[in-house]
Design a protein around this motif. Structure first.
Motif, short mmCIF file in Angstrom:
data_model
loop_
_atom_site.label_atom_id
_atom_site.label_comp_id
_atom_site.label_asym_id
_atom_site.label_seq_id
_atom_site.Cartn_x
_atom_site.Cartn_y
_atom_site.Cartn_z
N ALA A 331 21.26 90.80 55.45
CA ALA A 331 21.89 92.06 55.81
C ALA A 331 23.27 92.15 55.14
O ALA A 331 23.97 91.15 54.98
CB ALA A 331 22.03 92.18 57.32
N ARG A 332 23.66 93.33 54.74
CA ARG A 332 24.95 93.51 54.07
C ARG A 332 26.09 93.22 55.04
O ARG A 332 25.91 93.17 56.25
CB ARG A 332 25.08 94.94 53.54
CG ARG A 332 25.25 96.01 54.62
CD ARG A 332 25.77 97.30 54.01
NE ARG A 332 25.85 98.37 54.99
CZ ARG A 332 26.88 98.55 55.84
NH1 ARG A 332 27.90 97.71 55.85
NH2 ARG A 332 26.86 99.57 56.69
N ASP A 351 22.40 80.96 60.93
CA ASP A 351 23.73 80.41 60.66
C ASP A 351 24.76 81.47 61.06
O ASP A 351 24.89 82.51 60.41
CB ASP A 351 23.85 80.08 59.16
CG ASP A 351 25.13 79.32 58.84
OD1 ASP A 351 26.15 79.55 59.52
OD2 ASP A 351 25.12 78.52 57.88
N ASN A 352 25.48 81.19 62.11
CA ASN A 352 26.38 82.19 62.69
C ASN A 352 27.53 82.57 61.76
O ASN A 352 28.14 83.63 61.90
CB ASN A 352 26.95 81.68 64.02
CG ASN A 352 27.53 82.80 64.85
OD1 ASN A 352 26.98 83.89 64.90
ND2 ASN A 352 28.66 82.54 65.49
N ARG A 353 27.84 81.74 60.77
CA ARG A 353 28.91 82.09 59.82
C ARG A 353 28.60 83.40 59.10
O ARG A 353 29.50 84.20 58.85
CB ARG A 353 29.11 80.98 58.79
CG ARG A 353 29.64 79.67 59.36
CD ARG A 353 29.60 78.59 58.30
NE ARG A 353 28.23 78.29 57.87
CZ ARG A 353 27.92 77.45 56.89
NH1 ARG A 353 28.87 76.84 56.21
NH2 ARG A 353 26.65 77.24 56.57
N TYR A 354 27.31 83.60 58.79
CA TYR A 354 26.94 84.81 58.07
C TYR A 354 26.95 86.04 58.97
O TYR A 354 26.97 87.17 58.48
CB TYR A 354 25.56 84.64 57.42
CG TYR A 354 25.54 83.52 56.41
CD1 TYR A 354 26.29 83.61 55.24
CD2 TYR A 354 24.82 82.36 56.63
CE1 TYR A 354 26.30 82.57 54.31
CE2 TYR A 354 24.82 81.32 55.71
CZ TYR A 354 25.56 81.43 54.55
OH TYR A 354 25.58 80.40 53.64
N LEU A 355 26.95 85.81 60.27
CA LEU A 355 27.04 86.92 61.22
C LEU A 355 28.50 87.26 61.50
O LEU A 355 28.98 88.35 61.20
CB LEU A 355 26.32 86.56 62.52
CG LEU A 355 26.24 87.69 63.54
CD1 LEU A 355 25.19 88.71 63.12
CD2 LEU A 355 25.93 87.15 64.93
N TRP A 356 29.25 86.26 62.03
CA TRP A 356 30.60 86.59 62.52
C TRP A 356 31.58 86.86 61.38
O TRP A 356 32.40 87.78 61.48
CB TRP A 356 31.08 85.51 63.49
CG TRP A 356 32.16 84.58 63.04
CD1 TRP A 356 33.47 84.89 62.81
CD2 TRP A 356 32.05 83.18 62.79
NE1 TRP A 356 34.18 83.77 62.43
CE2 TRP A 356 33.33 82.69 62.43
CE3 TRP A 356 31.00 82.25 62.87
CZ2 TRP A 356 33.58 81.36 62.12
CZ3 TRP A 356 31.26 80.92 62.59
CH2 TRP A 356 32.54 80.50 62.20
N MET A 357 31.48 86.11 60.30
CA MET A 357 32.46 86.29 59.23
C MET A 357 32.19 87.53 58.39
O MET A 357 33.07 88.01 57.67
CB MET A 357 32.49 85.04 58.33
CG MET A 357 33.00 83.80 59.05
SD MET A 357 33.03 82.33 58.00
CE MET A 357 34.38 82.74 56.89
N ASN A 358 31.00 88.06 58.49
CA ASN A 358 30.63 89.27 57.75
C ASN A 358 30.43 90.48 58.66
O ASN A 358 29.90 91.50 58.20
CB ASN A 358 29.38 89.02 56.92
CG ASN A 358 29.65 88.05 55.77
OD1 ASN A 358 30.39 88.38 54.84
ND2 ASN A 358 29.07 86.87 55.84
#
Length: 446
Positions: A331-332, A351-358
């Protein structure tokens, strides 16, 4: 039952005719049995065979409660919840029926040693319970599968939030894979006149689910120009999401599992298609190891190749465990992952990094409220969205129909004839149908 069938086939829809019909003491229905819930113990989900657990039984006609209708079911359809019921996963549905049975005197009817399954129908109203005004006997109807009590305040802004919200035919008894069914009258909607019984029965659950998940303000609120990744884009749910995206001026990126399913997506008008079988994605090496993020990256690269360098605004999720990590990744930035199911497993990992940081969002969606289901049915009625029926079985072969869906050996929806003696009956507006004949039949025998 023959008299009821004959009356429906005659085309007579006068109240007097149906009011004078006798209701039989029993009817034929597809059931699972409470004493067989352990029959597949020790087998993997894939090895469990609905043909062994789904039975065709003669069952008693229940008493009607206030606000309910008895419907003569001409046709129904298979949904994944019937597969879950038939293989007793993730839990036996008899626990749902037991809990429902404790809530009221009328609910006690549902707690039985058998469960009549099925969450779709098209048919004719035979009787209504006390307090029903809008729906008259003799009316041709389809039904959505939301059953609510609305005795709590929580459900009155969005009925899906009712604490007593249930899915008819899955969390309640007397479902649609039968000659007769009992529904609340606030489940009823007009049958589209240009469709046969089996065509009209097939969209209900999946069309309404896709509408809320993708279009509604309660879901992803798709807008003109959005790019949306649709998993299983030729399947029962994804085929409606694909049509809606196209009709709304969005760009679907369709993920399928075979060249044949890719062709179905092209027939719907989709141009951006990913064939998983050709690409060979393996997000998991096995159940006990971490996911392979390089495979997520490879999927993201493929999406950008198709879209001219863009990530997707929305991911239309329903496979669950197998795909969820990849969905979050692709997802963008600021995009939305909206999920309504977990057909490959309920325990998701990402991987939550790709959720919260983006700044991405994970949203949940479950079926649809009455208004959303009505609007979704109107899209069918207006010829903006079309049924995706690919194959129809007689009621006697409901186990095979469920096995097709369980093994993903189908495209679109699989229908089941109940009272209808053959496919193709029930079309009352052939002129309207002629305008959409090709679209209605594009999944047929695929």
């Amino acid at each position: 039952m023959d008299q009821i069938r004959d009356a429906i086939l005659s085309g007579d829809r006068t109240e007097e005719t149906y009011a004078n019909l006798s209701i039989p003491a029993t009817y034929r229905a597809a059931t699972v049995h409470k004493d067989e819930v352990d029959m597949f113990q020790g087998l993997t989900a894939r090895e469990k065979d609905p043909r062994k657990s789904l039975h065709i039984d003669d069952v008693p006609v229940p008493e009607l409660a206030p606000g309910e209708a008895l419907v003569a079911v001409m046709a129904s359809a298979i949904n994944y919840n019937t597969v879950w019921t038939s293989i007793f996963e993730p839990v036996s549905t008899f626990g749902f029926l037991e809990r429902y049975g404790r809530t009221s005197e009328y609910a006690k009817r549902h707690d039985l040693p058998y469960h009549v399954v099925g969450s779709d129908l098209a048919g004719v109203v035979l009787r209504t319970g006390p307090g029903v005004g809008k729906w008259k006997v003799g009316t041709e109807v389809v039904a959505h599968c939301l059953s609510v009590e609305l005795e709590d305040a929580d459900g009155h802004n969005d009925t899906m939030l009712d604490p007593q919200q249930r899915i008819w035919g899955f969390e309640t008894n007397f479902g649609g894979l039968a000659e007769l069914a009992i529904v609340k009258t606030n489940q009823l909607m007009p049958k589209p006149t240009h469709l046969s019984w089996e065509e009209a029965a097939s969209p209900g659950l999946v069309n309404s689910t896709a509408y809320r998940q993708l279009i509604s303000k309660n879901g992803a609120a798709l807008k003109l120009g959005d790019r949306v990744l649709i998993w299983g884009a030729s399947g029962g749910l994804g085929s409606y999401a694909t049509q809606m995206a196209l009709a709304a001026g969005a760009t679907p990126v369709c993920v399928v599992s075979s060249p044949e399913k890719a062709e179905i997506c092209r027939a719907m008008g989709a141009e951006l298609i990913i064939d998983r079988s050709a690409e060979g994605y393996r997000f998991w090496n096995d159940e006990n190891t971490a996911q392979d993020s390089k495979e997520w990256q490879r999927l993201g690269k493929k999406i950008r190749e198709l879209t001219g360098g863009h990530d997707v605004d929305i991911v239309f999720e329903h496979p669950g465990r197998e795909t969820f990590g990849a969905s979050v990744y692709v997802a963008r930035k600021g995009g939305t992952i909206i999920t309504c199911a977990s057909t490959s497993g309920f325990m998701h990992e990402y991987d939550n990094r790709y959720l919260w940081m983006n700044l991405k969002r994970i949203l949940s969606s479950h079926f649809a409220n009455y208004r959303e289901a009505w609007e979704a049915n109107e899209l069918i009625n207006r010829g903006l969205i079309h049924p995706t029926l690919s194959k129809t079985y007689p009621l006697e072969e409901v186990g095979q129909a469920a096995l097709d869906v369980h093994q993903n050996a189908h495209q679109g929806k699989v229908g089941v004839l109940t009272l209808a003696p053959e496919a193709g009956l029930g079309i009352s507006d052939p002129v309207k149908r002629a305008r959409y004949e090709a679209e209605i039949n594009r999944f047929r025998d695929a």
